[in-house]
Design a protein around this motif. Structure first.
Motif, PDB file in Angstrom:
ATOM      1  N   ARG A   1       0.841  -1.210   0.000  1.00  0.00           N
ATOM      2  CA  ARG A   1       0.000   0.000   0.000  1.00  0.00           C
ATOM      3  C   ARG A   1       0.864   1.244   0.000  1.00  0.00           C
ATOM      4  NH1 ARG A   1       2.042   2.383   4.371  1.00  0.00           N
ATOM      5  NH2 ARG A   1       1.496   1.562   6.405  1.00  0.00           N
TER       6      ARG A   1
ATOM      7  N   ALA B   1       0.251   5.222   1.562  1.00  0.00           N
ATOM      8  CA  ALA B   1      -0.685   5.832   2.510  1.00  0.00           C
ATOM      9  C   ALA B   1      -0.341   7.303   2.766  1.00  0.00           C
ATOM     10  CB  ALA B   1      -0.656   5.033   3.820  1.00  0.00           C
TER      11      ALA B   1
ATOM     12  N   ARG C   1      -4.417   4.397   0.488  1.00  0.00           N
ATOM     13  CA  ARG C   1      -5.176   4.832   1.665  1.00  0.00           C
ATOM     14  C   ARG C   1      -4.838   6.297   1.917  1.00  0.00           C
ATOM     15  NH1 ARG C   1      -3.469   1.179   5.490  1.00  0.00           N
ATOM     16  NH2 ARG C   1      -1.912   2.489   6.490  1.00  0.00           N
TER      17      ARG C   1
ATOM     18  N   GLU D   1      -4.504   9.051   4.506  1.00  0.00           N
ATOM     19  CA  GLU D   1      -4.365   9.113   5.964  1.00  0.00           C
ATOM     20  C   GLU D   1      -4.802  10.490   6.469  1.00  0.00           C
ATOM     21  OE1 GLU D   1      -0.759   7.057   7.393  1.00  0.00           O
ATOM     22  OE2 GLU D   1      -2.143   5.381   7.152  1.00  0.00           O
TER      23      GLU D   1
ATOM     24  N   VAL E   1      -9.165   3.751   0.549  1.00  0.00           N
ATOM     25  CA  VAL E   1      -9.637   3.818   1.938  1.00  0.00           C
ATOM     26  C   VAL E   1      -9.341   5.215   2.489  1.00  0.00           C
ATOM     27  CG1 VAL E   1      -9.220   2.930   4.287  1.00  0.00           C
ATOM     28  CG2 VAL E   1      -9.344   1.338   2.348  1.00  0.00           C
ATOM     29  N   TRP E   2     -10.344   5.819   3.128  1.00  0.00           N
ATOM     30  CA  TRP E   2     -10.185   7.142   3.752  1.00  0.00           C
ATOM     31  C   TRP E   2     -10.277   6.963   5.257  1.00  0.00           C
ATOM     32  CZ3 TRP E   2      -9.853  11.704   0.635  1.00  0.00           C
ATOM     33  CH2 TRP E   2      -9.976  11.477  -0.731  1.00  0.00           C
ATOM     34  N   GLN E   3      -9.243   7.326   5.979  1.00  0.00           N
ATOM     35  CA  GLN E   3      -9.267   7.138   7.440  1.00  0.00           C
ATOM     36  C   GLN E   3     -10.381   7.943   8.095  1.00  0.00           C
ATOM     37  OE1 GLN E   3      -5.221   7.992   8.710  1.00  0.00           O
ATOM     38  NE2 GLN E   3      -4.751   5.810   8.729  1.00  0.00           N
TER      39      GLN E   3
ATOM     40  N   ASP F   1      -5.857  -0.227  10.042  1.00  0.00           N
ATOM     41  CA  ASP F   1      -6.091  -0.191   8.591  1.00  0.00           C
ATOM     42  C   ASP F   1      -5.270  -1.235   7.850  1.00  0.00           C
ATOM     43  OD1 ASP F   1      -7.729   1.923   9.083  1.00  0.00           O
ATOM     44  OD2 ASP F   1      -6.323   3.454   8.408  1.00  0.00           O
TER      45      ASP F   1
ATOM     46  N   ALA G   1      -7.013  -4.379   5.841  1.00  0.00           N
ATOM     47  CA  ALA G   1      -6.798  -4.484   4.387  1.00  0.00           C
ATOM     48  C   ALA G   1      -5.976  -5.729   4.035  1.00  0.00           C
ATOM     49  CB  ALA G   1      -6.098  -3.228   3.871  1.00  0.00           C
TER      50      ALA G   1
END
Ligand code: GLU
Length: 309
Positions: free
Chosen positions: A9, A11, A43, A45, A76-78, A188, A192
């Motif tokens: 990933r 991030a 992702r 962060e 993915v959005w934290q 996360d 994932a």
């Protein structure tokens, strides 16, 4: 290694435009994943809402797209995962791993226990046995052991810290109500199914804390590779704070070639004239993590300054 066995990933934190330092992490994590036939996830962060800059995430995604990065699955959005972080913190509370802390920064600094590994202060453990009478909860802290937590980094070699002596009990829920990066990143990556974390060596000192959290939560520990960090001429990490210039995405292949050279990858001059379609398959096929320099922090940014105009 088959694709199912490698999930990497990138991030980025949307605190400003993509700069050369984060591009290096993007290129290193991408090539390592693709060279292994693996997946590469994105992702954002944005857990630390006060530091988010409006529009920065979209700008970063736009630059990545224009440079030809292709990610797998949904981003993915934290900021959309606070409920999950709260549930995990509740679990740690039930396990007795976290406790409320009333101490202010000033009180911790005044305890003179010395500097922690990341330049802060080692927490003296004042609230470990319960809040002092009349004091209110400010933050929630993770208990750490008086033991060395170590791992073998694919670039930096063996790394380990005694968490109690070198870091101290660390914050998972901050006084301003924000979940800490350490908690979000561990949850996360586990959710994932990340098998491989490839990121900047500025995060090397966070890794033993993250491994300790993984152990307490019963999560698998991924493999780690910490890449050299790009600094400016003053030796400061490139970041929004050091006013690192935003990257000209239009620079395309020469910019990606500069990031690869920074990572110790030989890039013949003619490659710079190639299209992105020609460049990426070549870059994936030629990636070798063995030649990434084992340097932490201080790296002259000559490469970063050699960017095309
Ligand atoms: N969000 C962090 C950064 O932009 C990276 C965190 C990580 O890769 O674990 O520096």
């Amino acid at each position: 290694m088959s694709g199912a066995l490698y999930r990497g990933r990138f991030a980025p934190s949307p605190t400003g435009p993509l700069h050369f330092g984060s591009l290096v992490a993007a290129v290193g994590s991408y090539l390592d994943a693709r060279a292994a036939g693996g997946q590469w996830l994105l992702r954002i962060e944005d857990v630390d809402t006060p530091r988010n800059v409006p529009g920065a995430a979209d700008e970063v995604l736009d630059v990545l797209r224009r440079l030809g990065f292709e990610w797998d699955g949904e981003i993915v959005w934290q900021s959309q995962r606070h409920g999950r972080y709260r549930d995990v913190l509740d679990l740690l509370r039930r396990q007795g791993d976290v406790y409320p802390c009333a101490c202010s920064r000033r009180e911790i600094a005044d305890s003179r226990l010395g500097s922690s590994i990341d330049g802060g202060h080692v927490y003296p453990g004042t609230c470990r046995g319960g809040l002092p009478p009349g004091r209110e909860t400010r933050a929630w802290r993770m208990r750490v052991p008086d033991a060395s937590i170590g791992f073998v980094d694919r670039v930096q070699g063996p790394i380990g810290h005694n968490l109690e002596r070198e870091v101290g009990d660390f914050v998972l829920l901050r006084a301003d109500g924000q979940y800490a990066y350490q908690l979000a990143v561990v949850v996360d990556d586990a959710d994932a199914g990340i098998t491989d974390v490839v990121r900047g060596a500025d995060l090397l000192d966070s890794t033993p804390r993250q491994i300790w959290l993984q152990q307490r939560l019963g999560f698998a520990t991924p493999r780690y590779a910490h890449l050299p960090v790009a600094t400016n001429a003053a030796g400061e990490k490139l970041s929004k704070q050091t006013l690192a210039p935003a990257l000209p995405a239009a620079a395309g292949v020469p910019l990606l070639a500069a990031a690869m050279r920074f990572l110790g990858q030989p890039v013949p001059a003619e490659v710079e004239r190639w299209s992105l379609h020609e460049f990426w398959p070549w870059a994936v096929a030629s990636w070798s993590i063995e030649t990434v320099p084992r340097r932490r922090g201080i790296v002259p940014a000559a490469d970063a300054q050699c960017l095309p105009p």
